[in-house]
Design a protein around this motif. Structure first.
Motif, mmCIF file in Angstrom:
data_model
loop_
_atom_site.group_PDB
_atom_site.id
_atom_site.type_symbol
_atom_site.label_atom_id
_atom_site.label_comp_id
_atom_site.label_asym_id
_atom_site.label_seq_id
_atom_site.Cartn_x
_atom_site.Cartn_y
_atom_site.Cartn_z
ATOM 1 N N ILE A 91 5.977 -16.837 -117.965
ATOM 2 C CA ILE A 91 5.682 -17.870 -116.977
ATOM 3 C C ILE A 91 5.974 -19.254 -117.546
ATOM 4 C CG2 ILE A 91 3.902 -16.484 -115.851
ATOM 5 C CD1 ILE A 91 1.801 -18.092 -117.367
ATOM 6 N N ASP A 92 5.944 -20.244 -116.681
ATOM 7 C CA ASP A 92 6.187 -21.622 -117.093
ATOM 8 C C ASP A 92 4.882 -22.258 -117.550
ATOM 9 O OD1 ASP A 92 7.430 -24.133 -117.405
ATOM 10 O OD2 ASP A 92 6.835 -24.725 -115.393
ATOM 11 N N THR A 93 4.873 -22.870 -118.736
ATOM 12 C CA THR A 93 3.655 -23.464 -119.267
ATOM 13 C C THR A 93 3.218 -24.705 -118.485
ATOM 14 O OG1 THR A 93 5.006 -24.647 -120.897
ATOM 15 C CG2 THR A 93 3.970 -22.608 -121.617
ATOM 16 N N THR A 94 4.113 -25.263 -117.659
ATOM 17 C CA THR A 94 3.727 -26.403 -116.818
ATOM 18 C C THR A 94 3.269 -25.939 -115.439
ATOM 19 O OG1 THR A 94 5.983 -26.770 -116.011
ATOM 20 C CG2 THR A 94 5.351 -27.902 -118.036
ATOM 21 N N LEU A 95 3.087 -24.621 -115.291
ATOM 22 C CA LEU A 95 2.535 -24.010 -114.076
ATOM 23 C C LEU A 95 3.460 -24.092 -112.866
ATOM 24 C CD1 LEU A 95 -1.162 -25.297 -114.371
ATOM 25 C CD2 LEU A 95 -0.108 -23.286 -115.405
ATOM 26 N N SER A 96 4.754 -24.211 -113.092
ATOM 27 C CA SER A 96 5.701 -24.197 -111.978
ATOM 28 C C SER A 96 5.883 -22.772 -111.473
ATOM 29 C CB SER A 96 7.057 -24.752 -112.431
ATOM 30 O OG SER A 96 6.949 -26.103 -112.818
ATOM 31 N N GLY A 97 6.137 -22.644 -110.179
ATOM 32 C CA GLY A 97 6.341 -21.324 -109.597
ATOM 33 C C GLY A 97 5.047 -20.677 -109.139
ATOM 34 N N GLY A 98 5.172 -19.524 -108.538
ATOM 35 C CA GLY A 98 4.002 -18.790 -108.033
ATOM 36 C C GLY A 98 3.474 -17.824 -109.067
ATOM 37 N N ILE A 99 2.879 -18.348 -110.119
ATOM 38 C CA ILE A 99 2.438 -17.525 -111.249
ATOM 39 C C ILE A 99 1.476 -16.419 -110.817
ATOM 40 C CG2 ILE A 99 1.192 -17.541 -113.439
ATOM 41 C CD1 ILE A 99 2.247 -20.395 -113.861
ATOM 42 N N GLY A 100 0.448 -16.786 -110.082
ATOM 43 C CA GLY A 100 -0.539 -15.793 -109.658
ATOM 44 C C GLY A 100 0.058 -14.717 -108.767
ATOM 45 N N PHE A 101 0.927 -15.106 -107.861
ATOM 46 C CA PHE A 101 1.574 -14.146 -106.962
ATOM 47 C C PHE A 101 2.429 -13.154 -107.758
ATOM 48 C CE2 PHE A 101 1.195 -18.136 -104.459
ATOM 49 C CZ PHE A 101 0.272 -17.690 -103.523
ATOM 50 N N GLU A 102 3.130 -13.679 -108.763
ATOM 51 C CA GLU A 102 4.005 -12.822 -109.557
ATOM 52 C C GLU A 102 3.204 -11.890 -110.471
ATOM 53 O OE1 GLU A 102 7.273 -14.743 -111.428
ATOM 54 O OE2 GLU A 102 7.837 -15.889 -109.649
ATOM 55 N N VAL A 103 2.102 -12.376 -110.996
ATOM 56 C CA VAL A 103 1.233 -11.516 -111.814
ATOM 57 C C VAL A 103 0.692 -10.374 -110.957
ATOM 58 C CG1 VAL A 103 -0.964 -11.408 -113.044
ATOM 59 C CG2 VAL A 103 0.604 -13.300 -113.475
ATOM 60 N N ASP A 104 0.306 -10.674 -109.727
ATOM 61 C CA ASP A 104 -0.167 -9.637 -108.812
ATOM 62 C C ASP A 104 0.896 -8.564 -108.604
ATOM 63 O OD1 ASP A 104 -2.595 -10.816 -108.508
ATOM 64 O OD2 ASP A 104 -2.381 -11.298 -106.375
ATOM 65 N N ALA A 105 2.153 -8.999 -108.488
ATOM 66 C CA ALA A 105 3.247 -8.062 -108.258
ATOM 67 C C ALA A 105 3.358 -7.055 -109.397
ATOM 68 C CB ALA A 105 4.563 -8.825 -108.085
ATOM 69 N N ILE A 106 3.235 -7.537 -110.628
ATOM 70 C CA ILE A 106 3.297 -6.627 -111.778
ATOM 71 C C ILE A 106 2.087 -5.704 -111.820
ATOM 72 C CG2 ILE A 106 3.074 -6.541 -114.290
ATOM 73 C CD1 ILE A 106 5.092 -8.574 -114.617
ATOM 74 N N ALA A 116 -5.074 -1.869 -114.841
ATOM 75 C CA ALA A 116 -4.426 -2.877 -115.687
ATOM 76 C C ALA A 116 -5.156 -4.220 -115.593
ATOM 77 C CB ALA A 116 -2.973 -3.063 -115.269
ATOM 78 N N VAL A 117 -5.121 -4.966 -116.682
ATOM 79 C CA VAL A 117 -5.713 -6.301 -116.739
ATOM 80 C C VAL A 117 -4.641 -7.273 -117.240
ATOM 81 C CG1 VAL A 117 -7.446 -7.762 -117.838
ATOM 82 C CG2 VAL A 117 -8.024 -5.414 -117.204
ATOM 83 N N ALA A 118 -4.514 -8.405 -116.588
ATOM 84 C CA ALA A 118 -3.528 -9.407 -116.995
ATOM 85 C C ALA A 118 -4.211 -10.481 -117.844
ATOM 86 C CB ALA A 118 -2.884 -10.045 -115.769
ATOM 87 N N VAL A 119 -3.677 -10.718 -119.020
ATOM 88 C CA VAL A 119 -4.148 -11.797 -119.880
ATOM 89 C C VAL A 119 -3.125 -12.931 -119.754
ATOM 90 C CG1 VAL A 119 -4.760 -12.504 -122.220
ATOM 91 C CG2 VAL A 119 -5.212 -10.153 -121.463
ATOM 92 N N VAL A 120 -3.508 -13.996 -119.073
ATOM 93 C CA VAL A 120 -2.585 -15.087 -118.779
ATOM 94 C C VAL A 120 -2.733 -16.200 -119.816
ATOM 95 C CG1 VAL A 120 -1.814 -16.745 -117.034
ATOM 96 C CG2 VAL A 120 -2.741 -14.529 -116.319
ATOM 97 N N ALA A 122 -6.380 -19.349 -106.825
ATOM 98 C CA ALA A 122 -5.857 -19.648 -105.496
ATOM 99 C C ALA A 122 -4.611 -18.823 -105.172
ATOM 100 C CB ALA A 122 -5.524 -21.136 -105.394
ATOM 101 N N GLN A 123 -4.033 -18.166 -106.186
ATOM 102 C CA GLN A 123 -2.786 -17.438 -105.969
ATOM 103 C C GLN A 123 -2.909 -15.923 -106.129
ATOM 104 O OE1 GLN A 123 0.357 -18.995 -108.429
ATOM 105 N NE2 GLN A 123 0.363 -20.994 -107.439
ATOM 106 N N THR A 124 -3.981 -15.469 -106.739
ATOM 107 C CA THR A 124 -4.104 -14.044 -107.009
ATOM 108 C C THR A 124 -5.201 -13.396 -106.178
ATOM 109 O OG1 THR A 124 -4.569 -12.385 -108.723
ATOM 110 C CG2 THR A 124 -5.663 -14.516 -108.943
ATOM 111 N N GLN A 125 -5.059 -12.101 -105.966
ATOM 112 C CA GLN A 125 -6.075 -11.328 -105.247
ATOM 113 C C GLN A 125 -7.147 -10.810 -106.211
ATOM 114 O OE1 GLN A 125 -3.889 -8.195 -103.297
ATOM 115 N NE2 GLN A 125 -2.977 -9.568 -101.790
ATOM 116 N N HIS A 126 -6.933 -11.039 -107.484
ATOM 117 C CA HIS A 126 -7.840 -10.513 -108.496
ATOM 118 C C HIS A 126 -8.820 -11.580 -108.985
ATOM 119 C CE1 HIS A 126 -5.466 -6.801 -108.890
ATOM 120 N NE2 HIS A 126 -4.420 -7.589 -108.735
#
Length: 208
Positions: free
Chosen positions: A86-101, A109-113, A152-156
């Motif tokens: 992911i981008d360290t400046t928080l660009s893009g839909g980080i939470g949405f993409e983590v959900d996809a994986i 599974a647990v995501a460590v962001v 605000a972006q993830t369902q988790h």
């Protein structure tokens, strides 16, 4: 068979991660997309595979589709450990993409962001991104507190792991195994980390 698989939201992130893995002696390959990865020969001889989803500028639904396809490709190749660059400046839909994986990997599974790269002077302090000693304040991102941004972006459910949590875990592990051969190395790394965090907490941050 590849053990590590990563999906990057742009080609730069994919190649950067690929270089780091290759330097650690992992047999690594970077692919422009999941189709190229699936068609490639000799994949079973690799240790790590990185796929560029090129999804950073895309709207959430489209980004999730690209990341889902890439994640499924990695899973079909036998990957056991998944990473999302992911981008360290928080660009893009980080939470949405983590959900996809997570949806591809499984419910357990647990995501460590970790939106940080200390060697590039990009770290987190108290849940806020700090780049080259500058607090990430004025950016296109409306929410700069990383846990709230992700929520605000993830369902988790989103939690936070502080340095104090890491130190407590380390202390407990050392009490269980005081003669670990890695003890001195871990102690040195944690001491440096503590010193850096204290320095950052005392230093007044410039706002951009």
């Amino acid at each position: 068979m590849p053990l590590i698989g990563a999906v990057a939201d742009d080609l730069t992130g994919a190649t950067t991660t690929g270089v780091l893995l290759a330097r650690s002696k992992a047999r690594t390959a970077v692919f422009f997309n999941e189709k190229a990865a699936l068609k490639a020969k000799g994949v079973s001889d690799l240790d790590a595979i990185l796929i560029n989803s090129n999804s950073r500028p895309l709207p959430p639904k489209a980004a999730q589709e690209y990341v889902t396809d890439a994640s499924k490709a990695l899973k079909n190749m036998g990957v056991k450990y998944f990473s999302k660059r992911i981008d360290t400046t928080l660009s893009g839909g980080i939470g949405f993409e983590v959900d996809a994986i997570l949806n591809v990997v499984g419910d357990d599974a647990v995501a460590v962001v970790v939106p940080a790269m200390p060697q590039s002077k990009r770290i987190l302090v108290g849940g806020y991104s700090v780049i080259d000693n500058v607090a990430l304040i004025r950016t296109p991102v409306k929410e700069i507190y990383v846990p709230k941004f992700l929520a605000a972006q993830t369902q988790h459910k989103v939690g936070t792991v502080f340095l104090s949590d890491v130190l407590l875990y380390y202390r407990e592990m050392m009490l269980l195994n005081p003669h670990s051969k890695h003890k001195e190395i871990l102690e040195q790394k944690l001491l440096l980390s503590m010193q850096f965090q204290l320095k950052m907490s005392k230093k007044s941050l410039r706002h951009v």
